[in-house]
Design a protein around this motif. Structure first.
Motif, mmCIF file in Angstrom:
data_model
loop_
_atom_site.group_PDB
_atom_site.id
_atom_site.type_symbol
_atom_site.label_atom_id
_atom_site.label_comp_id
_atom_site.label_asym_id
_atom_site.label_seq_id
_atom_site.Cartn_x
_atom_site.Cartn_y
_atom_site.Cartn_z
ATOM 1 N N VAL A 74 0.861 -1.181 0.000
ATOM 2 C CA VAL A 74 0.000 0.000 0.000
ATOM 3 C C VAL A 74 0.898 1.232 0.000
ATOM 4 N N TYR A 75 0.654 2.138 -0.956
ATOM 5 C CA TYR A 75 1.467 3.339 -1.107
ATOM 6 C C TYR A 75 0.643 4.589 -0.791
ATOM 7 N N THR A 76 1.355 5.655 -0.450
ATOM 8 C CA THR A 76 0.772 6.997 -0.432
ATOM 9 C C THR A 76 1.429 7.794 -1.549
ATOM 10 N N LEU A 77 0.618 8.576 -2.268
ATOM 11 C CA LEU A 77 1.115 9.357 -3.392
ATOM 12 C C LEU A 77 0.616 10.789 -3.282
ATOM 13 N N SER A 78 1.446 11.716 -3.699
ATOM 14 C CA SER A 78 0.984 13.092 -3.820
ATOM 15 C C SER A 78 0.030 13.176 -5.004
ATOM 16 N N PHE A 79 -0.977 14.023 -4.869
ATOM 17 C CA PHE A 79 -2.005 14.094 -5.912
ATOM 18 C C PHE A 79 -1.412 14.724 -7.169
ATOM 19 N N PRO A 80 -1.400 13.997 -8.289
ATOM 20 C CA PRO A 80 -0.813 14.547 -9.515
ATOM 21 C C PRO A 80 -1.803 15.455 -10.240
ATOM 22 N N THR A 81 -1.273 16.425 -10.943
ATOM 23 C CA THR A 81 -2.117 17.326 -11.737
ATOM 24 C C THR A 81 -2.050 17.004 -13.220
ATOM 25 N N SER A 82 -0.998 16.310 -13.630
ATOM 26 C CA SER A 82 -0.861 15.908 -15.027
ATOM 27 C C SER A 82 0.119 14.743 -15.102
ATOM 28 N N LYS A 83 0.248 14.173 -16.283
ATOM 29 C CA LYS A 83 1.159 13.047 -16.465
ATOM 30 C C LYS A 83 2.609 13.473 -16.295
ATOM 31 N N GLU A 84 2.893 14.735 -16.587
ATOM 32 C CA GLU A 84 4.263 15.234 -16.488
ATOM 33 C C GLU A 84 4.625 15.680 -15.072
ATOM 34 N N SER A 85 3.629 15.850 -14.200
ATOM 35 C CA SER A 85 3.918 16.321 -12.845
ATOM 36 C C SER A 85 4.657 15.246 -12.062
ATOM 37 N N LYS A 86 5.521 15.683 -11.161
ATOM 38 C CA LYS A 86 6.320 14.762 -10.367
ATOM 39 C C LYS A 86 5.483 14.219 -9.216
ATOM 40 N N VAL A 87 5.368 12.902 -9.156
ATOM 41 C CA VAL A 87 4.565 12.247 -8.131
ATOM 42 C C VAL A 87 5.490 11.682 -7.061
ATOM 43 N N LYS A 88 5.234 12.066 -5.813
ATOM 44 C CA LYS A 88 6.018 11.559 -4.692
ATOM 45 C C LYS A 88 5.352 10.297 -4.158
ATOM 46 N N VAL A 89 6.078 9.186 -4.202
ATOM 47 C CA VAL A 89 5.538 7.889 -3.799
ATOM 48 C C VAL A 89 6.228 7.428 -2.518
ATOM 49 N N ASN A 90 5.426 7.065 -1.513
ATOM 50 C CA ASN A 90 5.952 6.518 -0.262
ATOM 51 C C ASN A 90 5.249 5.200 0.045
ATOM 52 N N ARG A 91 6.002 4.255 0.541
ATOM 53 C CA ARG A 91 5.424 2.968 0.920
ATOM 54 C C ARG A 91 4.802 3.097 2.305
ATOM 55 N N LEU A 92 3.500 2.876 2.403
ATOM 56 C CA LEU A 92 2.805 2.975 3.681
ATOM 57 C C LEU A 92 2.958 1.695 4.492
ATOM 58 N N ALA A 93 2.704 0.570 3.861
ATOM 59 C CA ALA A 93 2.793 -0.711 4.571
ATOM 60 C C ALA A 93 3.015 -1.822 3.561
ATOM 61 N N GLY A 94 3.735 -2.838 4.002
ATOM 62 C CA GLY A 94 3.999 -3.982 3.139
ATOM 63 C C GLY A 94 5.466 -4.086 2.777
ATOM 64 N N ALA A 95 6.003 -5.291 2.887
ATOM 65 C CA ALA A 95 7.395 -5.536 2.519
ATOM 66 C C ALA A 95 7.492 -5.769 1.018
ATOM 67 N N SER A 96 8.630 -5.436 0.461
ATOM 68 C CA SER A 96 8.844 -5.596 -0.983
ATOM 69 C C SER A 96 9.110 -7.065 -1.297
ATOM 70 N N ASP A 97 8.035 -7.824 -1.366
ATOM 71 C CA ASP A 97 8.145 -9.258 -1.628
ATOM 72 C C ASP A 97 6.997 -9.660 -2.540
ATOM 73 N N LYS A 98 7.306 -9.909 -3.811
ATOM 74 C CA LYS A 98 6.258 -10.243 -4.773
ATOM 75 C C LYS A 98 5.654 -11.614 -4.518
ATOM 76 N N ASN A 99 6.330 -12.431 -3.733
ATOM 77 C CA ASN A 99 5.779 -13.743 -3.406
ATOM 78 C C ASN A 99 4.684 -13.650 -2.349
ATOM 79 N N GLY A 100 4.611 -12.509 -1.670
ATOM 80 C CA GLY A 100 3.579 -12.326 -0.660
ATOM 81 C C GLY A 100 3.890 -13.086 0.613
ATOM 82 N N GLY A 101 3.001 -12.953 1.578
ATOM 83 C CA GLY A 101 3.177 -13.631 2.856
ATOM 84 C C GLY A 101 2.130 -13.156 3.839
#
Length: 276
Positions: A74-101
């Motif tokens: 689950v991520y938090t993102l700054s609200f973008p205004t356009s495709k070119e706008s810079k979006v700040k992405v932060n990981r809220l919860a969850g480990a980086s594991d595509k296998n899940g758990g």
């Protein structure tokens, strides 16, 4: 005979085709475009390395909450205004594991397994429909906990307390503020189910603080009023006791004036002078 049969067959074929054509005309899609709307891409998951499954506004903030079902994060993102706008992405919860758990606890170390959907209450807590783990998880400032399911690794439809509940392999959740509850669309079991939340989770932070201040002010006012009433009630008894405790006042009778206006001591001295 052959001619009659041919005529009947031709008539039947004609009627069948006319009926098919009529059905096709009736079943044709009807599209009416309402002007004034435009579709714009504002988040490119390929550039950010995320796969948006679901997205919701974050209460009390201009940020967004995004669920990546593939990465189980689950991520938090700054609200973008356009495709070119810079979006700040932060990981809220969850480990980086595509296998899940499956792991509750700290936000960074918590693990999900292909979450299906999520919901947000008025306080900002995030509830995740953890599909493969058959559980509903809660993300708060203190970490991740399970509020329903999870004990059974197999799908089911059991109601009851958190550890007894079970869900199918396909379910989604939504938050209903009017009921202070989560509604569960349990597709696999063809059921709609409900989890009642805690009262404090259905009050915005500012409203909760305002309510606490109001209660404090009300308590102070009631205390002052009670003190005033008690003071008025005991006032007569205090005055009576004060009068009883006052010492008697003794007056010098000799110093008191006589009817002529002279004090008794003055009269005595005058008589003594005459005697001399």
């Amino acid at each position: 005979m052959a001619s009659a049969f041919t005529t009947f067959f031709f008539f039947f074929f004609l009627v069948f085709n006319l009926a098919s054509l009529h059905h096709h005309v009736l079943a044709r899609d009807v599209v009416e475009i309402e002007e004034g709307y435009t579709v714009t891409t504002v988040i490119d998951g390929h550039k950010l390395g995320i796969n948006p499954r679901s997205i919701l506004p974050k209460p009390g903030s201009s940020d967004l909450l995004l669920l990546d079902s593939v990465s189980s994060i689950v991520y938090t993102l700054s609200f973008p205004t356009s495709k070119e706008s810079k979006v700040k992405v932060n990981r809220l919860a969850g480990a980086s594991d595509k296998n899940g758990g499956y792991a509750d606890g700290e936000l960074d170390s918590a693990r999900f397994n292909k979450p299906r959907s999520f919901a947000v209450d008025l306080k900002g807590n995030v509830y995740v429909a953890d599909k493969t783990n058959h559980a509903i998880r809660k993300i708060s400032n203190t970490g991740v906990k399970t509020i329903a399911g999870g004990y059974s690794k197999n799908p089911g439809h059991q109601d009851g307390p958190a550890k007894n509940a079970s869900f199918s392999d396909d379910f989604e959740i939504s938050f209903v503020p009017e009921k202070c509850a989560l509604l569960i669309s349990d597709h696999g079991n063809q059921l709609v189910r409900q989890i009642s939340l805690k009262a404090e989770d259905c009050v915005r932070g500012s409203q909760f603080a305002l309510g606490a201040v109001s209660i404090w002010v009300l308590g102070l006012g009631l205390s002052c009023l009670l003190g005033l009433i008690v003071g008025i009630a005991v006032q007569p008894y205090i005055f009576r006791r004060t009068e009883r405790l006052q010492p008697p006042v003794f007056q010098d009778m000799d110093a008191l004036p006589n009817p002529s206006g002279e004090a008794s001591t003055d009269t005595l001295l005058r008589h003594q002078k005459r005697s001399c």
